[in-house]
Design an enzyme around this catalytic site. Structure first.
Site, PDB file in Angstrom:
ATOM      1  N   ARG A   1     -43.459 -78.199  32.418  1.00 37.74           N
ATOM      2  CA  ARG A   1     -43.317 -79.593  32.013  1.00 37.74           C
ATOM      3  C   ARG A   1     -44.351 -79.883  30.953  1.00 37.74           C
ATOM      4  NH1 ARG A   1     -44.984 -81.741  37.619  1.00 37.74           N
ATOM      5  NH2 ARG A   1     -46.280 -79.915  37.262  1.00 37.74           N
ATOM      6  N   GLU A   2     -43.935 -80.469  29.832  1.00 34.16           N
ATOM      7  CA  GLU A   2     -44.916 -80.832  28.815  1.00 34.16           C
ATOM      8  C   GLU A   2     -45.932 -81.773  29.466  1.00 34.16           C
ATOM      9  OE1 GLU A   2     -42.783 -82.343  25.400  1.00 34.16           O
ATOM     10  OE2 GLU A   2     -41.552 -80.541  25.364  1.00 34.16           O
TER      11      GLU A   2
ATOM     12  N   CYS B   1     -35.140 -81.857  26.928  1.00 37.27           N
ATOM     13  CA  CYS B   1     -34.380 -80.956  27.809  1.00 37.27           C
ATOM     14  C   CYS B   1     -33.243 -81.611  28.597  1.00 37.27           C
ATOM     15  CB  CYS B   1     -35.337 -80.277  28.781  1.00 37.27           C
ATOM     16  SG  CYS B   1     -36.439 -79.132  27.929  1.00 37.27           S
TER      17      CYS B   1
ATOM     18  N   VAL C   1     -42.906 -74.235  24.387  1.00 37.02           N
ATOM     19  CA  VAL C   1     -42.744 -73.134  25.334  1.00 37.02           C
ATOM     20  C   VAL C   1     -43.424 -71.865  24.839  1.00 37.02           C
ATOM     21  CG1 VAL C   1     -41.020 -71.594  26.360  1.00 37.02           C
ATOM     22  CG2 VAL C   1     -40.647 -74.054  26.368  1.00 37.02           C
TER      23      VAL C   1
ATOM     24  N   LYS D   1     -29.994 -82.744  26.623  1.00 45.22           N
ATOM     25  CA  LYS D   1     -29.300 -81.640  25.935  1.00 45.22           C
ATOM     26  C   LYS D   1     -28.780 -80.616  26.942  1.00 45.22           C
ATOM     27  CE  LYS D   1     -32.699 -78.178  24.554  1.00 45.22           C
ATOM     28  NZ  LYS D   1     -32.350 -77.067  25.395  1.00 45.22           N
TER      29      LYS D   1
ATOM     30  N   LYS E   1     -31.501 -72.507  35.484  1.00 51.12           N
ATOM     31  CA  LYS E   1     -32.217 -73.445  34.600  1.00 51.12           C
ATOM     32  C   LYS E   1     -31.430 -74.744  34.441  1.00 51.12           C
ATOM     33  CE  LYS E   1     -34.925 -75.279  31.702  1.00 51.12           C
ATOM     34  NZ  LYS E   1     -36.142 -75.893  32.173  1.00 51.12           N
TER      35      LYS E   1
ATOM     36  N   PHE F   1     -39.918 -87.488  41.472  1.00 54.39           N
ATOM     37  CA  PHE F   1     -38.763 -87.816  40.630  1.00 54.39           C
ATOM     38  C   PHE F   1     -37.909 -88.937  41.225  1.00 54.39           C
ATOM     39  CE2 PHE F   1     -38.419 -85.022  36.917  1.00 54.39           C
ATOM     40  CZ  PHE F   1     -39.597 -84.339  37.103  1.00 54.39           C
ATOM     41  N   LEU F   2     -38.592 -89.850  41.905  1.00 50.43           N
ATOM     42  CA  LEU F   2     -37.875 -91.003  42.467  1.00 50.43           C
ATOM     43  C   LEU F   2     -38.424 -92.315  41.904  1.00 50.43           C
ATOM     44  CD1 LEU F   2     -37.304 -90.273  46.286  1.00 50.43           C
ATOM     45  CD2 LEU F   2     -35.593 -90.391  44.477  1.00 50.43           C
TER      46      LEU F   2
ATOM     47  N   GLY G   1     -37.288 -96.500  36.382  1.00 50.19           N
ATOM     48  CA  GLY G   1     -37.900 -96.824  35.094  1.00 50.19           C
ATOM     49  C   GLY G   1     -36.853 -97.044  34.026  1.00 50.19           C
TER      50      GLY G   1
HETATM   51  N1  LIG Z   1     -40.188 -78.197  25.786  1.00 56.05           N
HETATM   52  C1  LIG Z   1     -40.017 -78.024  27.072  1.00 56.05           C
HETATM   53  O1  LIG Z   1     -40.562 -78.742  27.901  1.00 56.05           O
HETATM   54  C2  LIG Z   1     -39.122 -76.920  27.575  1.00 56.05           C
HETATM   55  C3  LIG Z   1     -39.174 -76.567  28.928  1.00 56.05           C
HETATM   56  C4  LIG Z   1     -38.352 -75.543  29.370  1.00 56.05           C
HETATM   57  C5  LIG Z   1     -37.487 -74.913  28.498  1.00 56.05           C
HETATM   58  N2  LIG Z   1     -37.447 -75.296  27.186  1.00 56.05           N
HETATM   59  C6  LIG Z   1     -36.545 -74.576  26.287  1.00 56.05           C
HETATM   60  O2  LIG Z   1     -37.320 -73.648  25.541  1.00 56.05           O
HETATM   61  C7  LIG Z   1     -36.816 -73.542  24.203  1.00 56.05           C
HETATM   62  C8  LIG Z   1     -37.908 -73.873  23.213  1.00 56.05           C
HETATM   63  O3  LIG Z   1     -38.274 -75.214  23.386  1.00 56.05           O
HETATM   64  P1  LIG Z   1     -39.538 -75.862  22.647  1.00 56.05           P
HETATM   65  O4  LIG Z   1     -39.666 -77.240  23.171  1.00 56.05           O
HETATM   66  O5  LIG Z   1     -40.687 -74.932  22.733  1.00 56.05           O
HETATM   67  O6  LIG Z   1     -38.975 -75.888  21.145  1.00 56.05           O
HETATM   68  P2  LIG Z   1     -39.767 -76.239  19.804  1.00 56.05           P
HETATM   69  O7  LIG Z   1     -38.769 -76.856  18.918  1.00 56.05           O
HETATM   70  O8  LIG Z   1     -41.034 -76.967  20.135  1.00 56.05           O
HETATM   71  O9  LIG Z   1     -40.199 -74.815  19.228  1.00 56.05           O
HETATM   72  C9  LIG Z   1     -39.302 -73.874  18.748  1.00 56.05           C
HETATM   73  C10 LIG Z   1     -40.002 -73.062  17.668  1.00 56.05           C
HETATM   74  O10 LIG Z   1     -39.170 -71.972  17.298  1.00 56.05           O
HETATM   75  C11 LIG Z   1     -39.363 -71.724  15.915  1.00 56.05           C
HETATM   76  N3  LIG Z   1     -38.263 -70.888  15.408  1.00 56.05           N
HETATM   77  C12 LIG Z   1     -36.968 -71.220  15.217  1.00 56.05           C
HETATM   78  N4  LIG Z   1     -36.274 -70.150  14.775  1.00 56.05           N
HETATM   79  C13 LIG Z   1     -37.153 -69.121  14.700  1.00 56.05           C
HETATM   80  C14 LIG Z   1     -37.040 -67.744  14.335  1.00 56.05           C
HETATM   81  N5  LIG Z   1     -35.870 -67.207  13.989  1.00 56.05           N
HETATM   82  N6  LIG Z   1     -38.146 -66.987  14.353  1.00 56.05           N
HETATM   83  C15 LIG Z   1     -39.339 -67.502  14.723  1.00 56.05           C
HETATM   84  N7  LIG Z   1     -39.499 -68.784  15.094  1.00 56.05           N
HETATM   85  C16 LIG Z   1     -38.418 -69.588  15.093  1.00 56.05           C
HETATM   86  C17 LIG Z   1     -39.432 -73.114  15.314  1.00 56.05           C
HETATM   87  O11 LIG Z   1     -40.044 -73.099  14.036  1.00 56.05           O
HETATM   88  C18 LIG Z   1     -40.272 -73.839  16.377  1.00 56.05           C
HETATM   89  O12 LIG Z   1     -41.650 -73.781  16.078  1.00 56.05           O
HETATM   90  C19 LIG Z   1     -35.607 -74.463  24.142  1.00 56.05           C
HETATM   91  O13 LIG Z   1     -34.452 -73.736  24.397  1.00 56.05           O
HETATM   92  C20 LIG Z   1     -35.862 -75.444  25.263  1.00 56.05           C
HETATM   93  O14 LIG Z   1     -34.678 -75.982  25.787  1.00 56.05           O
HETATM   94  C21 LIG Z   1     -38.255 -76.266  26.713  1.00 56.05           C
END
Ligand SMILES: NC(=O)c1ccc[n+]([C@@H]2O[C@H](COP(=O)([O-])OP(=O)(O)OC[C@H]3O[C@@H](n4cnc5c(N)ncnc54)[C@H](O)[C@@H]3O)[C@@H](O)[C@H]2O)c1
Length: 473
Positions: free
Chosen positions: A163-164, A287, A11, A290, A231, A276-277, A280
């Protein structure tokens, strides 16, 4: 505007790159020095299509740099995003330790030179916006006891829906932007920040043209609590929708209906929608699971039991076991059999393996004494590194994985798998069994190629009686 993004994961890096591409001056901060070193060298810490190219272009627009220390960047910024991980604790509750450290660090870095907005982009339990405000204030009080009254900041929630695999398009051309805050001044800053995205007046990158007809992105402004809830509700709905498709597919299999046709039939109803239908082997990723657990946890705290969300988790757990059942039906004994998995990532176009169905499938097969081989176009290095105890034999190609295997299981629907030469693949195998966990292949084509094929919600056709009452072949 000057922007700091804390966290350079899926993100944070994408958010920083997109805001900088739109003209803002961005610093991305992470405590993981390895990630920051990579980003400084122009290497990507994650796999996300077009991210490297966007970062290259962003450097020449608003400008973007990377740091391990927050202080200087936060002090220079108008807007500070928190985009750190919020992984689940064993209880299902979100682990907020990274968020807490980030928020306290922001407080400690602040001075009274300007009004700043702290934006929470991490997915956090309802009420965390208030927590961020408290923590920032505590950080200020600990670092500058005399400055508590003079240092001005606002807190907002700006949940992320990317979305990744299509994160850049989702961020440059979002369906909507949700802004939650309690004060107008805070919202005003964010409206200004997002103006280029809302009015779509930036030059679209050549590698990702703007969708035809997109002129304005809707902005939903709400309270902090509603933004946080949006969210969770969005992810819970999508997980339930996939779970529903899987439930219907399981019934289809029993009654002899074709689930993909059924889904196409209901998806054309505008109240339902086609996406999303796809039945699989179940959803995965960092996400859905959790976030549903966290929402259930919050609901419990308020004395509410959400049976529907509990069922969504249960249905998904069972769905992942389906592959094992199908293999047992075909092979009877799994001990000593060689099973080849096509795809490890939780979905195509990412290297993310968090809560990926492949991991549970591989673990279960290994527990049952099977040998597991796998090929994934991108996620194998991440799998090796993050799950070193998983005794998978990694193969350099789908063909190598299929060699002498007793069954092939398609777990992730990478595009390149759709183009595989099924006939050649079947010939390499000890037994040409194909469990298509994503309904990627045409069953008839797979059967003609020599496979004993089974998909999800796709019953094997019983032969029709002919006019003489005899059974046609
Ligand atoms: N991945 C997704 O598709 C997605 C989509 C929407 C929302 N989110 C939400 O966004 C958030 C981040 O997700 P992500 O997938 O990017 O996580 P991630 O684990 O890929 O990245 C998180 C990063 O934060 C860093 N970090 C942790 N503590 C820190 C601090 N104190 N200072 C600086 N950096 C710090 C970590 O080293 C890591 O690189 C989560 O809450 C997730 O639920 C993720």
């Amino acid at each position: 505007m000057r922007v700091t993004v804390i966290g350079t994961g899926y993100v944070g890096t994408v958010t920083g790159a997109c805001l900088s591409y739109c003209g803002h001056r961005v610093t991305c901060v992470d405590t993981d020095a390895r990630k920051i070193d990579k980003l400084r060298r122009g290497e990507m810490p994650i796999y996300e299509p077009f991210l490297d190219e966007l970062l290259r272009q962003a450097a020449g627009r608003g400008g973007i740099d990377f740091a391990t220390e927050l202080d200087e960047a936060a002090r220079a910024s108008d807007v500070i995003f928190i985009a750190v991980g919020t992984p689940p604790l064993p209880s299902g509750e979100a682990n907020l330790c990274f968020l807490e450290a980030a928020a306290r660090g922001i407080g400690a870095s602040m001075d009274d030179a300007r009004f700043r907005v702290v934006v929470n982009k991490s997915t956090v339990p309802v009420g965390s916006g208030n927590l961020v405000e408290t923590l920032v204030r505590e950080g200020i009080r600990d670092a500058h006891p005399a400055g508590v009254k003079r240092i001005r900041f606002g807190v907002a929630s700006n949940p992320e829906f990317l979305r990744e695999g299509s994160a850049i398009a989702d961020s440059l051309y979002p369906d909507r932007i949700v802004l939650g805050a309690e004060e107008d001044g805070t919202l005003q800053v964010l409206r200004e920040l997002y103006r280029p995205l809302v009015s779509q007046n930036f030059d679209a990158p050549a590698f990702l043209p703007r969708p035809v007809g997109l002129r304005q992105v809707p902005v939903v402004t709400t309270t902090l609590t509603s933004a946080e809830m949006i969210k969770y509700a969005a992810n819970a709905f999508l997980a339930v929708k996939i779970g529903f498709a899987n439930e219907v597919a399981n019934i289809c299999e029993r009654v002899g209906a074709e689930a993909p046709q059924v889904m196409a039939g209901i998806g054309l109803d505008s109240r339902i929608g086609a996406r999303f239908l796809n039945p699989g082997v179940g959803w995965g990723g960092s996400c859905f699971g959790k976030d549903i657990q966290s929402l259930l946890h919050t609901a419990h705290e308020y004395g509410y039991q959400s049976r529907l969300l509990e069922a969504a988790l249960e249905v998904n757990r069972a769905q992942r076991q389906l592959v094992i059942q199908k293999l047992q039906e075909k092979l009877f004994i799994l001990k000593g059999r060689s099973i080849a998995l096509l795809g490890l990532a939780f979905k195509p176009e990412t290297d993310d393996l968090r809560d990926a169905p492949s991991l549970q499938i591989a673990e279960r097969l290994l527990q049952m004494g099977a040998r597991v081989k796998a090929y994934d176009p991108i996620a194998m290095p991440a799998c090796r590194e993050n799950y070193p105890d998983l005794r998978i034999q990694y193969c350099p190609s789908a063909e190598e994985a299929a060699q002498e295997a007793d069954a092939l299981v398609l777990v992730t629907e990478w595009k390149e798998f759709a183009g595989l030469d099924l006939r050649a693949l079947a010939r390499r195998m000890a037994r040409a069994i194909l469990v298509d966990g994503r309904n990627l292949f045409d069953p008839e084509a797979a059967r003609q190629a020599g496979f004993d094929y089974c998909g999800i919600g796709r019953p094997q056709r019983a032969a029709r009686p002919n006019s003489a009452g005899l059974t046609a072949p």
